[in-house]
Write an enzyme that holds these catalytic residues in place. Structure first.
Site, mmCIF file in Angstrom:
data_model
loop_
_atom_site.group_PDB
_atom_site.id
_atom_site.type_symbol
_atom_site.label_atom_id
_atom_site.label_comp_id
_atom_site.label_asym_id
_atom_site.label_seq_id
_atom_site.Cartn_x
_atom_site.Cartn_y
_atom_site.Cartn_z
ATOM 1 N N CYS A 59 0.796 -1.229 0.000
ATOM 2 C CA CYS A 59 0.000 0.000 0.000
ATOM 3 C C CYS A 59 0.831 1.282 0.000
ATOM 4 O O CYS A 59 0.279 2.373 -0.117
ATOM 5 C CB CYS A 59 -0.954 0.011 1.188
ATOM 6 S SG CYS A 59 -1.636 -1.615 1.564
ATOM 7 N N HIS A 74 -3.559 8.359 4.423
ATOM 8 C CA HIS A 74 -3.671 6.955 4.013
ATOM 9 C C HIS A 74 -5.148 6.576 4.119
ATOM 10 O O HIS A 74 -5.700 5.946 3.228
ATOM 11 C CB HIS A 74 -2.802 6.076 4.894
ATOM 12 C CG HIS A 74 -2.746 4.649 4.451
ATOM 13 N ND1 HIS A 74 -2.332 4.273 3.188
ATOM 14 C CD2 HIS A 74 -3.066 3.488 5.081
ATOM 15 C CE1 HIS A 74 -2.389 2.948 3.079
ATOM 16 N NE2 HIS A 74 -2.844 2.450 4.209
ATOM 17 N N GLU A 124 -3.627 6.682 12.556
ATOM 18 C CA GLU A 124 -3.092 7.729 11.680
ATOM 19 C C GLU A 124 -3.294 9.095 12.318
ATOM 20 O O GLU A 124 -2.409 9.953 12.299
ATOM 21 C CB GLU A 124 -3.776 7.669 10.315
ATOM 22 C CG GLU A 124 -3.173 8.666 9.330
ATOM 23 C CD GLU A 124 -3.552 8.417 7.888
ATOM 24 O OE1 GLU A 124 -4.378 7.519 7.613
ATOM 25 O OE2 GLU A 124 -3.009 9.117 7.021
ATOM 26 N N LYS A 135 -9.448 7.815 -0.625
ATOM 27 C CA LYS A 135 -9.913 6.419 -0.608
ATOM 28 C C LYS A 135 -11.412 6.395 -0.320
ATOM 29 O O LYS A 135 -12.084 5.404 -0.613
ATOM 30 C CB LYS A 135 -9.139 5.583 0.417
ATOM 31 C CG LYS A 135 -7.665 5.361 0.012
ATOM 32 C CD LYS A 135 -6.935 4.407 0.958
ATOM 33 C CE LYS A 135 -5.516 4.115 0.510
ATOM 34 N NZ LYS A 135 -4.535 5.150 0.850
ATOM 35 N N HIS A 144 -9.500 1.532 -1.848
ATOM 36 C CA HIS A 144 -8.067 1.357 -1.689
ATOM 37 C C HIS A 144 -7.501 0.714 -2.941
ATOM 38 O O HIS A 144 -7.724 -0.472 -3.187
ATOM 39 C CB HIS A 144 -7.811 0.476 -0.464
ATOM 40 C CG HIS A 144 -6.372 0.453 -0.018
ATOM 41 N ND1 HIS A 144 -5.322 0.819 -0.824
ATOM 42 C CD2 HIS A 144 -5.816 0.098 1.156
ATOM 43 C CE1 HIS A 144 -4.196 0.708 -0.169
ATOM 44 N NE2 HIS A 144 -4.461 0.261 1.037
ATOM 45 N N PHE A 149 1.044 -3.139 4.363
ATOM 46 C CA PHE A 149 1.221 -4.487 4.933
ATOM 47 C C PHE A 149 2.726 -4.723 5.041
ATOM 48 O O PHE A 149 3.490 -4.304 4.183
ATOM 49 C CB PHE A 149 0.650 -5.538 3.962
ATOM 50 C CG PHE A 149 -0.766 -5.942 4.258
ATOM 51 C CD1 PHE A 149 -1.221 -7.212 3.904
ATOM 52 C CD2 PHE A 149 -1.658 -5.074 4.859
ATOM 53 C CE1 PHE A 149 -2.537 -7.600 4.156
ATOM 54 C CE2 PHE A 149 -2.976 -5.443 5.103
ATOM 55 C CZ PHE A 149 -3.406 -6.717 4.747
#
Lengths: 406, 90, 411
Positions: free
Chosen positions: A163, A296, A307, A328, A333, A392
């Site tokens: 990501c 994000h 976040e 997003k 995503h 990830f």
């Protein structure tokens, strides 16, 4: 003095538009790209929506290589690359082949190809596996096919840091240019929708049933998507020499690793904080100088909370004065494309002085109490924009773009 | 299948997901404190238990159920209760 | 900033051993990694041979722990990185205090995990796919897992450029240190042997002997060559800023002087472009290292038995290296092709060659193409004093990377 690197062209393939103009218009108007999943049967799942790019045709874009045996993410990447070059006013035939390279990111590469392989195995027809599987599946073919399509001999890199991959790819391209290894780089990310990705996130109970609501009190999760974003990066002096439009300058970046959990972030956001601090230090700016943050913001309970905590740790009081939105909310995503699309968004925010909203924002969460630009875009001068991405594997990236002011 | 067999199978599921010897998994072992399991491992155990015992827990409920799964005994109870619930008439 | 980048430790796990010395000795003694596969059936591949690390277990390297979260790729990576950290003296305490990065080159990541995850979804239904396996379906999984395992909180990146991946990873890591962005990092690569990739190569006719009627010959540069043999493994080097290494009093083995990289945009279809891309990468590496080609004492080639790619590499090397006199080693002749791990294996073994002043050559070669027949000078081990070495790695589609190393063991 380090070579200054600027963005002179932007190309995008997204669920809310193909090409910079359509994308920017739609992202500012808060258009959602989420719809019922059509690329595979979701009746056995408890969720059914995603951000697929519907109606995409590679025809106008893949002209020089055989499109019959290239995967969907490669098709997206080639399209975005051609659109970026067109946007930059660079004719493909005029490119300096030896001095132009490609740097890309992805999460899964071409998962549809391994899915076809598995379909054969499960149907007991393993001997029907395509002879083109091995030259279409490996993820490095995405960057490779872009180079093959456009005849580019320069540095060619594929950085599958999930990501955060787009930011890794763009920052690497900047380094290549700063080191004089290329005169132009096409950089970005691409990922295609797949049942593997969808199944995984669904199994983690991470997919929202209806819409993606980053930072909202009742947010129920993320929404898998797909797409590609590519930018043209050049050294400033070469861009000025050819009279290019300069969207933004790459001011700095930071990369870090939590080394904590594979799918969840560090509880205090240590890695995220380090990445932001490195980016600020390299760009010679302080949190007060940042006018916009592209979050994000996946829409999961956990990410959006952590976040927010991380941003507050770095920005302190200035966090409350800095608009921070998540696109997003509109695209879902898009995995390896996400931070590349977000870099494009930051460049356009800086260039046009407009900030996209976080849509689907209905109820504030007391634990996420920053200004998330709810539902309506804003006109606002943006001199410095920061894009944050968390992947990830616990790898983090922050990228800062600034207005070119000479 | 009686409760003892259910408990044995569940311990085997845990052993497969964690490499912990079945002998080291006590009936009242706490997943987090005693066995040191993270959220992903716990989810995998829950999914495997669902699969083996055909519990068919809807995803909407799974999140909620996971909050209450703290010990090995909790997961045994989950299976036992689910089965007796299925045996009850309409 | 232009800091010097040095190697202070290395680790390797391969079918021919799990230390640089052991693997190097095996190669020099003429042993081959290739044999029958036990991990899966090769019935559909005419019983093709491959390099498999037989009975690989992570426990001897990492202790008795819960290995369920790691798949084979993750286990190989964590184990090889453990040895690399041990060999360079980077203790857990030091890693907790310093930001040590990890740059992993891999072609496929955990491909077998990805496929099994998907197949379980097809057979049992999406409800029963395994969460722990999903975490390993991202290509950067092994890098993330290994960072958790070994407390590596610096830059964590994964490079996937096919067969050149771990040499590209070394170049990427070198740039991070040279520019001052990092002081220390582990760089290398891993790829596992699995049915999915091996069968994919077989279906494409790329494996030696996969065209019926031919007996397999995967010897690099050999006139009889008809494809490569897949293999697996993991190899890493510990890279540090030179001053940092000096200050902590550790011995340095080699210095990474420079690199060049590029892409054959014909993807193997046009010899002129293919050779030009490879030659350009090599020349840029020499320029970056501030050397002329005649200063190179040994070349570690990428060649793996592929009919065309071996030729393209030889023709590119011929443009600048005096192949009549400069030894060439091609370790895939013994190890098979470990794909994304191969570049790092080449570097680890080059450092061994420097230590032993010996080139293991191109084992099993008998005769080369007439255009590069001088490579037959490398049929045997060759003593050679190595000051400067060139490592070359090229993927099947033409992703090229060349790295120049210097022997600094006498500094």
């Amino acid at each position: 003095m380090d070579t200054r690197v600027v963005i002179t062209g932007i190309g995008l393939v997204t669920s809310i538009g193909i090409g910079r103009e359509m994308f920017w218009e739609n992202v500012l108007s808060g258009k959602s790209g989420i719809s019922e999943v059509e690329s595979f049967d979701t009746s056995a799942y408890s969720v059914h929506k995603g951000g697929e790019v519907k109606g995409f045709s590679h025809g106008p874009f893949v002209k020089n290589i055989d499109s019959g045996h290239i995967g969907r993410a490669s098709q997206f990447a080639i399209a975005a690359a051609r659109l970026a070059l067109e946007d930059a006013g660079v004719a493909p035939d005029d490119i300096n082949r030896e001095a132009t390279g490609v740097s890309m990111g992805t999460t899964s590469g071409e998962p549809n190809q391994i899915e076809l392989f598995d379909d054969c195995c499960v149907a007991d027809e393993t001997n029907q596996v395509s002879p083109y599987f091995i030259s279409s599946y490996p993820c490095h073919y995405i960057a490779g096919h872009v180079a093959a399509e456009l005849s580019l001999m320069g540095s060619n890199m594929m950085i599958p840091t999930a990501c955060a991959a787009g930011s890794f790819a763009i920052s690497h391209a900047c380094d290549i240019l700063r080191n004089g290894r290329a005169q132009m780089m096409l950089a970005g990310g691409a990922d295609s929708f797949s049942r593997i990705t969808y199944s995984g996130f669904a199994r983690l109970l991470a997919i929202a049933p209806d819409k993606c609501q980053p930072f909202d009190k009742n947010r129920k999760g993320m929404m898998p998507g797909e797409g590609s974003s590519m930018v043209v990066l050049e050294p400033l002096d070469l861009a000025l020499e050819r009279g290019a439009t300069i969207y933004a300058e790459v001011a700095g970046y930071g990369l870090s690793c939590d080394a904590f959990h594979m799918t969840g972030g560090h509880p205090k956001g240590d890695g995220a904080v380090r990445a932001m601090e490195q980016a600020l230090a390299e760009s010679g700016t302080s949190p007060d100088d940042i006018d916009y943050i592209s979050a994000h913001g996946t829409g999961t309970k956990s990410n959006d909370f952590h976040e927010t905590v991380s941003v507050k740790r770095v920005f302190n009081k200035a966090a409350y004065d800095t608009p921070i939105s998540s696109i997003k909310s509109m695209l879902g995503h898009t995995m390896g494309a996400a931070s590349a699309i977000e870099a494009a968004v930051c460049s356009l925010a800086v260039y046009y002085g407009q900030i996209p909203p976080t849509i689907n924002y209905e109820e504030p969460d007391p634990d996420c109490d920053l200004d998330y630009v709810p539902n309506e875009s804003r006109q606002q001068k943006v001199r410095l924009a920061m894009s944050n991405a968390y992947a990830f594997g616990g790898t983090n990236a922050s990228l800062i773009l600034k207005a070119y002011e000479g | 299948m009686d409760t003892t067999e259910i408990r044995t199978q569940i311990k085997e599921v845990i052993a497969n997901a964690t490499s912990i010897d079945v002998a080291d998994i006590a009936d009242n072992s706490s997943f987090e404190d005693d066995l040191g399991l993270d959220s992903l491992t716990l989810l995998e155990i829950a999914v495997d238990v669902d699969h083996i015992f055909k519990l068919n827990i809807p995803d909407e409920e799974l999140s909620e159920r996971l909050q209450h799964l703290r010990t090995v005994q909790d997961s045994v109870d989950l299976v036992v209760n689910h089965r007796s619930h299925k045996n009850v008439g309409v | 900033m232009n800091r010097r980048v040095v190697v202070t430790g290395a680790g390797i796990i391969s079918p021919l051993g799990d230390s640089p010395q052991a693997v190097f000795s095996s190669i020099c003694e003429g042993r081959s990694a290739l044999g029958d596969v036990t991990l899966f059936s090769t019935d559909l591949m005419d019983g093709a041979q491959a390099g498999e690390i037989k009975d690989f277990l992570p426990q001897p390297y990492l202790g008795k722990k819960n290995f369920r979260p790691l798949d084979r790729t993750g286990r190989l990576t964590a184990a090889a990185v453990q040895m690399t950290l041990d060999n360079s003296g980077w203790t857990v305490e030091m890693r907790e205090e310093n930001l040590v990065g990890l740059i992993l080159g891999t072609m496929f990541g955990g491909l077998h995990t990805i496929a099994e995850f998907d197949r379980l979804g097809l057979t049992a239904g999406p409800k029963f796919v395994k969460p722990l396996d999903f975490a390993n379906t991202v290509i950067n999984a092994a890098s993330g897992q290994t960072a958790i395992w070994h407390t590596l909180r610096g830059v964590n990146s994964t490079i996937s450029t096919g067969g050149s991946a771990s040499l590209q990873a070394l170049a990427y890591g070198m740039d991070l240190i040279r520019s001052g962005r990092s002081d220390v990092l582990v760089s290398g690569g891993t790829d596992e042997l699995c049915f999915e990739s091996m069968y994919g190569f077989y279906r494409a006719g790329m494996l030696a002997g996969s065209i019926s009627g031919q007996s397999a010959c995967s010897t690099p540069f050999d006139i009889q060559r008809n494809g490569f043999a897949t293999s697996e493994g993991a190899a890493f080097t510990l890279l540090e800023d030179h001053q940092f290494a000096v200050d902590r009093g550790v011995s340095t083995q080699a210095e990474i002087l420079g690199y060049g990289s590029g892409y054959d945009y014909s993807q193997g279809k046009d010899e002129n472009i293919a050779v030009k891309a490879r030659a350009q990468a090599i020349q840029v590496a020499l320029n970056d290292a501030r050397l002329t080609a005649d200063q190179i004492d040994i070349v570690s080639a990428s060649a793996n038995g592929s009919k065309l790619n071996d030729r393209y590499e030889a023709m590119a090397l011929l443009r600048c290296i005096d192949l009549e006199n400069v030894p060439v080693m091609a370790v895939k002749s013994s190890l098979g092709d470990s794909l994304g791990a191969s570049g790092a294996m080449q570097v680890v073994l080059l450092i061994e060659a420097m230590k032993q002043s010996l080139s293991p050559g191109i084992q099993t070669m008998s005769k080369a193409d007439p255009d590069f027949s001088m490579l037959e000078n490398n049929i045997q081990n060759r003593p050679v004093e190595i000051r400067y070495a060139l490592a070359n790695a090229v993927s099947a589609d033409g992703n090229c990377c060349a790295v120049v190393l210097k022997n600094i063991s006498d500094e």
